[in-house]
Design an enzyme around this catalytic site. Structure first.
Site, PDB file in Angstrom:
ATOM      1  N   HIS A  37       0.844  -1.216   0.000  1.00 49.25           N
ATOM      2  CA  HIS A  37       0.000   0.000   0.000  1.00 49.25           C
ATOM      3  C   HIS A  37       0.870   1.253   0.000  1.00 49.25           C
ATOM      4  CE1 HIS A  37      -2.681  -2.916   2.329  1.00 49.25           C
ATOM      5  NE2 HIS A  37      -3.438  -2.608   1.300  1.00 49.25           N
ATOM      6  N   LYS A 149      -0.460  -6.381  -8.132  1.00 49.62           N
ATOM      7  CA  LYS A 149      -0.727  -7.657  -7.470  1.00 49.62           C
ATOM      8  C   LYS A 149      -2.166  -8.079  -7.767  1.00 49.62           C
ATOM      9  CE  LYS A 149      -1.509  -9.814  -3.246  1.00 49.62           C
ATOM     10  NZ  LYS A 149      -2.860  -9.479  -2.865  1.00 49.62           N
ATOM     11  N   GLN A 153      -7.992  -6.595 -11.155  1.00 49.50           N
ATOM     12  CA  GLN A 153      -8.665  -5.384 -10.666  1.00 49.50           C
ATOM     13  C   GLN A 153      -8.235  -4.163 -11.496  1.00 49.50           C
ATOM     14  OE1 GLN A 153      -9.707  -4.281  -6.427  1.00 49.50           O
ATOM     15  NE2 GLN A 153      -7.674  -3.384  -6.565  1.00 49.50           N
ATOM     16  N   VAL A 176       4.881  -5.335  -4.507  1.00 51.03           N
ATOM     17  CA  VAL A 176       5.940  -5.343  -3.491  1.00 51.03           C
ATOM     18  C   VAL A 176       5.928  -6.720  -2.818  1.00 51.03           C
ATOM     19  CG1 VAL A 176       6.757  -4.292  -1.347  1.00 51.03           C
ATOM     20  CG2 VAL A 176       5.704  -2.873  -3.114  1.00 51.03           C
ATOM     21  N   SER A 185       0.594  -8.959   1.465  1.00 53.00           N
ATOM     22  CA  SER A 185      -0.865  -8.926   1.469  1.00 53.00           C
ATOM     23  C   SER A 185      -1.348  -8.825   2.905  1.00 53.00           C
ATOM     24  CB  SER A 185      -1.406 -10.216   0.842  1.00 53.00           C
ATOM     25  OG  SER A 185      -2.768 -10.369   1.152  1.00 53.00           O
ATOM     26  N   ARG A 187      -3.742 -10.292   4.028  1.00 51.98           N
ATOM     27  CA  ARG A 187      -4.200 -11.620   4.443  1.00 51.98           C
ATOM     28  C   ARG A 187      -3.055 -12.558   4.831  1.00 51.98           C
ATOM     29  NH1 ARG A 187      -8.344 -10.544   0.193  1.00 51.98           N
ATOM     30  NH2 ARG A 187     -10.384 -10.662   1.194  1.00 51.98           N
TER      31      ARG A 187
HETATM   32  P1  AMP Z   1      -6.316  -3.836  -0.553  1.00 50.11           P
HETATM   33  O1  AMP Z   1      -6.203  -3.073   0.716  1.00 50.11           O
HETATM   34  O2  AMP Z   1      -5.846  -5.250  -0.451  1.00 50.11           O
HETATM   35  O3  AMP Z   1      -7.662  -3.683  -1.224  1.00 50.11           O
HETATM   36  O4  AMP Z   1      -5.280  -3.162  -1.551  1.00 50.11           O
HETATM   37  C1  AMP Z   1      -5.324  -1.792  -1.827  1.00 50.11           C
HETATM   38  C2  AMP Z   1      -4.404  -1.484  -2.978  1.00 50.11           C
HETATM   39  O5  AMP Z   1      -3.082  -1.886  -2.644  1.00 50.11           O
HETATM   40  C3  AMP Z   1      -4.780  -2.248  -4.246  1.00 50.11           C
HETATM   41  O6  AMP Z   1      -4.585  -1.404  -5.370  1.00 50.11           O
HETATM   42  C4  AMP Z   1      -3.797  -3.392  -4.244  1.00 50.11           C
HETATM   43  O7  AMP Z   1      -3.533  -3.907  -5.536  1.00 50.11           O
HETATM   44  C5  AMP Z   1      -2.577  -2.727  -3.674  1.00 50.11           C
HETATM   45  N1  AMP Z   1      -1.665  -3.739  -3.134  1.00 50.11           N
HETATM   46  C6  AMP Z   1      -1.949  -4.744  -2.268  1.00 50.11           C
HETATM   47  N2  AMP Z   1      -0.868  -5.523  -2.053  1.00 50.11           N
HETATM   48  C7  AMP Z   1       0.128  -4.999  -2.810  1.00 50.11           C
HETATM   49  C8  AMP Z   1       1.496  -5.353  -3.038  1.00 50.11           C
HETATM   50  N3  AMP Z   1       2.041  -6.403  -2.435  1.00 50.11           N
HETATM   51  N4  AMP Z   1       2.215  -4.585  -3.883  1.00 50.11           N
HETATM   52  C9  AMP Z   1       1.676  -3.504  -4.497  1.00 50.11           C
HETATM   53  N5  AMP Z   1       0.383  -3.121  -4.330  1.00 50.11           N
HETATM   54  C10 AMP Z   1      -0.376  -3.854  -3.505  1.00 50.11           C
END
Ligand code: AMP
Length: 282
Positions: A37, A149, A153, A176, A185, A187
Site C-alpha cells: 500500500h 498484485k 482489478q 511489493v 498482502s 491476508r
Molecule cells: P487492498 O487493501 O488489499 O484492497 O489493496 C489496496 C491497494 O493496494 C490495491 O490497489 C492493491 O492492488 C494494492 N496492493 C496490495 N498488495 C500490494 C502489493 N504487495 N504490492 C503492491 N500493491 C499492492
C-alpha cells in the site's frame, strides 16, 4: 495529515484544493497497511500535489462465506503508517456513510470478469466498481494508484473509468514482495507457520511457468505450476495464462500475457501473478 469520515466534508475539502489548482492522487485500500500500500502512496506523492488514501472494507465486494467480518483491521496503526508515508488526507468512512440506504443503483462489471477471481468470486468485481464509482465521485482524483498484485482489478478498473468516463488516470504500481518472493498482502497474517514457509512457492512457480510457456506452451506451463505446488498444503483455486489486460485466451500473435494463480490455504486465499512478454529481447 487530516482524517475525514464524512463524504460531504471530503468533497468540500477537495473542491477547495481544486480551486487552488492542486492535483489529487488517490490510493483506495481496505487498510491493514503494508509496504505494498505504501508504495502506491509513494508514487502518488511523487506525481501529485495532494495524496488521499481511503480505508474502507467494502462489504459489497465480499461474497457469502468470505472473510468480510474477520478481515484484519487496525485503524491506529494504519493512521500512523499513512501519515508517515506522506498521505495528506485519510478518508475513513464507515459503511453507513458510503451506503446510507440500500443502493438503488449498483455498477456491474461486464468485461474481463468471467475469468480468474471474477470466476471464483461471483459479484466481487461488481462490488469493487460500485465502491470505486462512489469514491471517485467523492475524491475526484486526477490519478488513482492500484497495485499490479491485483492485476485483474487494474484491468477491470481501467474498463470502469473508460466506460463511465471518470476523469481519473489509472496508474498501475509494481507488486511489493517479501524477501522470499511472497507478495505482501493483508491476508498473509492468516497463514500459519507451515503455510508461511510454503507460500513463496507460488511466486517461484509462476516465474518458472512463464519461462516454460515461452518454450513449451500453455499445457506444459500449467502442469509445471501444479507439480511445483503438489507438496504445498494450500489448494490451487486457479492457474491461468491469458492476454493482458484483455484477459482472453492467447493466440500466437499475442505477446503481452499474464500468468495468474490463486491458492487457498486454511484461513487465507492468496493471489499472485506475473505479467510477461513472449517477444525475444534484443
Ligand atoms: P487492498 O487493501 O488489499 O484492497 O489493496 C489496496 C491497494 O493496494 C490495491 O490497489 C492493491 O492492488 C494494492 N496492493 C496490495 N498488495 C500490494 C502489493 N504487495 N504490492 C503492491 N500493491 C499492492
Amino acid at each position: 495529515m487530516i482524517t475525514v469520515s464524512s463524504a460531504k466534508e471530503m468533497k468540500n475539502i477537495i473542491q477547495d484544493l481544486k480551486k487552488q489548482d492542486k492535483t489529487i492522487g488517490f490510493v483506495p485500500t481496505m487498510g491493514y497497511l503494508h509496504e505494498g500500500h505504501l508504495s502506491l502512496v509513494d508514487q502518488s506523492v511523487r506525481q501529485c500535489d495532494i495524496t488521499v488514501m481511503s480505508i474502507f472494507v467494502n462489504p459489497l465486494q465480499f461474497g457469502p462465506g468470505e472473510d468480510f467480518e474477520r478481515y484484519p483491521r487496525d485503524p491506529k496503526r494504519d493512521t500512523l503508517l499513512a501519515e508517515k508515508a506522506g498521505v495528506d488526507m485519510l478518508f475513513y468512512p464507515d459503511v453507513k456513510e458510503l451506503y446510507p440506504t440500500e443502493p438503488s443503483v449498483k455498477v456491474k462489471a461486464v468485461d474481463r470478469t468471467e475469468v480468474l477471481c471474477g470466476a471464483s468470486r461471483p459479484g466481487h468485481f461488481d462490488g469493487v466498481v460500485t465502491v470505486l464509482s462512489i469514491l471517485f465521485n467523492i475524491v475526484d482524483p486526477d490519478k488513482s494508484f492500484f497495485g499490479q498484485k491485483d492485476a485483474q482489478q487494474v484491468a477491470v478498473v481501467e474498463g470502469l473509468t473508460k466506460s463511465l468516463h471518470f476523469p481519473t488516470e489509472i496508474i498501475p504500481v509494481e507488486t511489493v514482495r517479501e524477501e522470499d518472493g511472497l507478495a505482501k498482502s493483508s491476508r498473509n497474517v492468516y497463514l500459519n507457520e507451515v503455510e508461511r514457509k510454503e507460500a513463496p512457492a507460488i511466486y517461484q512457480a509462476l516465474n518458472a511457468s512463464s519461462d516454460i510457456y515461452k518454450r513449451n506452451g500453455r499445457n506444459a506451463a500449467i502442469e509445471h505450476f501444479r507439480q511445483a505446488l503438489i507438496t504445498v498444503s494450500g489448494e490451487i483455486d486457479y492457474i491461468e495464462i491469458l492476454t493482458y489486460p484483455e484477459l482472453k485466451v492467447p493466440s500466437e500473435s499475442d505477446t503481452r500475457l499474464i500468468i495468474a494463480a490463486a491458492v487457498k490455504f486454511e484461513r487465507a486465499r492468496l493471489i499472485d501473478n506475473i505479467i510477461f512478454t513472449t517477444e525475444e529481447e534484443s
